[in-house]
Design a protein around this motif. Sequence first.
Motif, PDB file in Angstrom:
ATOM      1  N   THR A 127      34.253  37.631  23.168  1.00 47.60           N
ATOM      2  CA  THR A 127      33.416  38.037  22.035  1.00 47.60           C
ATOM      3  C   THR A 127      32.042  37.345  22.062  1.00 47.60           C
ATOM      4  OG1 THR A 127      34.575  36.347  20.767  1.00 47.60           O
ATOM      5  CG2 THR A 127      35.238  38.629  20.374  1.00 47.60           C
ATOM      6  N   ALA A 128      31.835  36.463  23.029  1.00 43.38           N
ATOM      7  CA  ALA A 128      30.562  35.736  23.086  1.00 43.38           C
ATOM      8  C   ALA A 128      29.390  36.711  23.141  1.00 43.38           C
ATOM      9  CB  ALA A 128      30.533  34.830  24.311  1.00 43.38           C
ATOM     10  N   ASP A 129      28.395  36.457  22.311  1.00 43.78           N
ATOM     11  CA  ASP A 129      27.163  37.260  22.258  1.00 43.78           C
ATOM     12  C   ASP A 129      27.380  38.721  21.853  1.00 43.78           C
ATOM     13  OD1 ASP A 129      25.795  34.987  23.140  1.00 43.78           O
ATOM     14  OD2 ASP A 129      26.206  35.506  25.246  1.00 43.78           O
ATOM     15  N   THR A 130      28.561  39.037  21.333  1.00 42.79           N
ATOM     16  CA  THR A 130      28.770  40.393  20.825  1.00 42.79           C
ATOM     17  C   THR A 130      28.693  40.359  19.292  1.00 42.79           C
ATOM     18  OG1 THR A 130      31.147  40.261  20.410  1.00 42.79           O
ATOM     19  CG2 THR A 130      30.457  40.770  22.682  1.00 42.79           C
ATOM     20  N   PHE A 131      28.828  41.533  18.673  1.00 43.19           N
ATOM     21  CA  PHE A 131      28.826  41.658  17.217  1.00 43.19           C
ATOM     22  C   PHE A 131      29.897  40.758  16.582  1.00 43.19           C
ATOM     23  CE2 PHE A 131      29.870  44.034  13.258  1.00 43.19           C
ATOM     24  CZ  PHE A 131      28.604  44.082  12.700  1.00 43.19           C
ATOM     25  N   TYR A 132      30.975  40.470  17.339  1.00 44.30           N
ATOM     26  CA  TYR A 132      32.085  39.679  16.800  1.00 44.30           C
ATOM     27  C   TYR A 132      32.043  38.221  17.240  1.00 44.30           C
ATOM     28  CZ  TYR A 132      33.824  44.271  15.544  1.00 44.30           C
ATOM     29  OH  TYR A 132      33.942  45.522  15.023  1.00 44.30           O
ATOM     30  N   HIS A 133      30.889  37.778  17.698  1.00 45.97           N
ATOM     31  CA  HIS A 133      30.693  36.393  18.119  1.00 45.97           C
ATOM     32  C   HIS A 133      31.100  35.426  17.002  1.00 45.97           C
ATOM     33  CE1 HIS A 133      28.438  33.311  20.478  1.00 45.97           C
ATOM     34  NE2 HIS A 133      28.219  32.778  19.290  1.00 45.97           N
ATOM     35  N   LYS A 134      32.057  34.549  17.299  1.00 47.91           N
ATOM     36  CA  LYS A 134      32.521  33.516  16.354  1.00 47.91           C
ATOM     37  C   LYS A 134      33.002  34.066  15.003  1.00 47.91           C
ATOM     38  CE  LYS A 134      30.198  29.508  18.243  1.00 47.91           C
ATOM     39  NZ  LYS A 134      29.086  28.571  18.116  1.00 47.91           N
ATOM     40  N   VAL A 135      33.369  35.342  14.961  1.00 46.73           N
ATOM     41  CA  VAL A 135      33.881  35.900  13.710  1.00 46.73           C
ATOM     42  C   VAL A 135      35.279  35.352  13.456  1.00 46.73           C
ATOM     43  CG1 VAL A 135      34.804  38.047  12.738  1.00 46.73           C
ATOM     44  CG2 VAL A 135      32.498  37.988  13.667  1.00 46.73           C
ATOM     45  N   ARG A 136      35.526  34.890  12.218  1.00 49.83           N
ATOM     46  CA  ARG A 136      36.840  34.330  11.934  1.00 49.83           C
ATOM     47  C   ARG A 136      37.805  35.403  11.436  1.00 49.83           C
ATOM     48  NH1 ARG A 136      36.246  29.881   7.907  1.00 49.83           N
ATOM     49  NH2 ARG A 136      34.085  30.551   7.959  1.00 49.83           N
ATOM     50  N   LEU A 137      37.316  36.247  10.535  1.00 46.94           N
ATOM     51  CA  LEU A 137      38.172  37.309  10.004  1.00 46.94           C
ATOM     52  C   LEU A 137      37.640  38.674  10.428  1.00 46.94           C
ATOM     53  CD1 LEU A 137      38.783  36.014   6.366  1.00 46.94           C
ATOM     54  CD2 LEU A 137      40.462  36.094   8.229  1.00 46.94           C
ATOM     55  N   PHE A 138      38.514  39.474  11.007  1.00 51.42           N
ATOM     56  CA  PHE A 138      38.103  40.803  11.466  1.00 51.42           C
ATOM     57  C   PHE A 138      38.337  41.873  10.413  1.00 51.42           C
ATOM     58  CE2 PHE A 138      36.978  40.222  15.928  1.00 51.42           C
ATOM     59  CZ  PHE A 138      37.421  38.915  16.133  1.00 51.42           C
ATOM     60  N   ARG A 139      39.333  41.647   9.556  1.00 48.84           N
ATOM     61  CA  ARG A 139      39.665  42.663   8.544  1.00 48.84           C
ATOM     62  C   ARG A 139      38.460  43.047   7.687  1.00 48.84           C
ATOM     63  NH1 ARG A 139      42.054  41.894   3.220  1.00 48.84           N
ATOM     64  NH2 ARG A 139      43.105  43.784   2.476  1.00 48.84           N
ATOM     65  N   PRO A 140      37.716  42.080   7.110  1.00 49.57           N
ATOM     66  CA  PRO A 140      36.584  42.491   6.267  1.00 49.57           C
ATOM     67  C   PRO A 140      35.575  43.361   7.019  1.00 49.57           C
ATOM     68  CG  PRO A 140      37.013  40.142   6.034  1.00 49.57           C
ATOM     69  CD  PRO A 140      37.899  40.622   7.141  1.00 49.57           C
ATOM     70  N   ARG A 141      35.297  43.012   8.256  1.00 49.14           N
ATOM     71  CA  ARG A 141      34.319  43.793   9.032  1.00 49.14           C
ATOM     72  C   ARG A 141      34.802  45.214   9.297  1.00 49.14           C
ATOM     73  NH1 ARG A 141      30.017  40.899  11.871  1.00 49.14           N
ATOM     74  NH2 ARG A 141      30.046  38.970  10.675  1.00 49.14           N
ATOM     75  N   VAL A 142      36.034  45.300   9.786  1.00 49.79           N
ATOM     76  CA  VAL A 142      36.555  46.625  10.149  1.00 49.79           C
ATOM     77  C   VAL A 142      36.686  47.503   8.903  1.00 49.79           C
ATOM     78  CG1 VAL A 142      38.498  47.871  11.189  1.00 49.79           C
ATOM     79  CG2 VAL A 142      37.686  45.747  12.226  1.00 49.79           C
ATOM     80  N   VAL A 143      37.161  46.909   7.809  1.00 50.97           N
ATOM     81  CA  VAL A 143      37.335  47.692   6.573  1.00 50.97           C
ATOM     82  C   VAL A 143      35.973  48.165   6.052  1.00 50.97           C
ATOM     83  CG1 VAL A 143      38.015  47.603   4.145  1.00 50.97           C
ATOM     84  CG2 VAL A 143      39.535  46.641   5.888  1.00 50.97           C
ATOM     85  N   ILE A 144      35.007  47.257   5.996  1.00 56.02           N
ATOM     86  CA  ILE A 144      33.689  47.630   5.473  1.00 56.02           C
ATOM     87  C   ILE A 144      33.070  48.741   6.326  1.00 56.02           C
ATOM     88  CG2 ILE A 144      31.296  46.800   5.262  1.00 56.02           C
ATOM     89  CD1 ILE A 144      32.526  44.146   4.165  1.00 56.02           C
TER      90      ILE A 144
END
Length: 339
Positions: A76-93
Amino acid sequence: MAISDRAKGSNARAVLTLKDLDDEFGSESGYRSAALRDINKRESVICKKCDLENKIPSLDLRSMHCKGCKSIIWLTADTFYHKVRLFRPRVVIMRWFEMGIIVSANQAAKLLTVSNDTVNLIYKQVGIVVSKLMLDNIVEEPSSNCVDIMDRRSIETPAREPAVAEEFEIQATMKKCLGQDANSDIKDAIQLEEDEKIALDVLSEKMSFDQISELLKMEPSDLTRILMSLELKGLIKAMPGSKFIRNDLSVSAQSKTKPENKMSIATTFMYFVKDYFQGVSRKYLQLYVSLHWISFDRIRWETKALRKACASHPHISYEETLSYVTPPIVKFIRERRVA
Ligand SMILES: [Zn+2]
């Protein structure tokens, strides 16, 4: 603050779809593997430490060990999900947006049990990605057309001033940069010589050159100069047979300052902001225009389109998000009217 009917309907849909989505993805790990699959379209990754090309063994991995130097490779380095802790909020939004469901950051934070800051960051990052995709069918308007909704302060707002002062500062800076008074062309149009005013006054109806000349007792050369000047200023119109008539100023002035299609886009956008967010800061205006585009362009932003766009965008840091400032000219996407 009163919640609009549009926002109420959207909130209700958000609650219902959240249940469906949790069923579909299962848990946080389900959301995470879906997001990771979005970015792991590549088959291999190069180790930054030893330059060895490593095959990615599984599509939903977040990290792996390099076969050569054994160091950790973060996929996930240097991607939109870089160091993201929770994926649920992102995917749901993102899914909500793809469904045309817009909820305030406050409401989204409550439903997803995360902080307002987390939701605001996601909204802004999504907004930045989408604003870069505004390439076709664009209408550009000065940010000053949206002062009505600029009632949120930001770090750009001058101290002890209302939120909208941010916009006035931008306008003042622009005028300075252009080295001119932005209203000068309007003033020029209104400023008339004394003899021009007199000529305009007598032209209450269509008249020939000779008639005007006789009425004003003016030399033909002087009158020609005056009529030409008035015509250039858009105040009179030359007709066939050397006749002249006054322009209907109420109509031409309106069409000059408010082209109909342009106004309707900023106006629709302002209703959108008032309904769903009540107001915005000037600083992030363009990012809310992005969210507005997603909300009405259901064909462009079908399911997974937003996730795909974000997955192929490099990492947007917190600092980058914080330093974002809407340019003086805002880009809107024209709504396609279905005939
Ligand atoms: Zn290595």
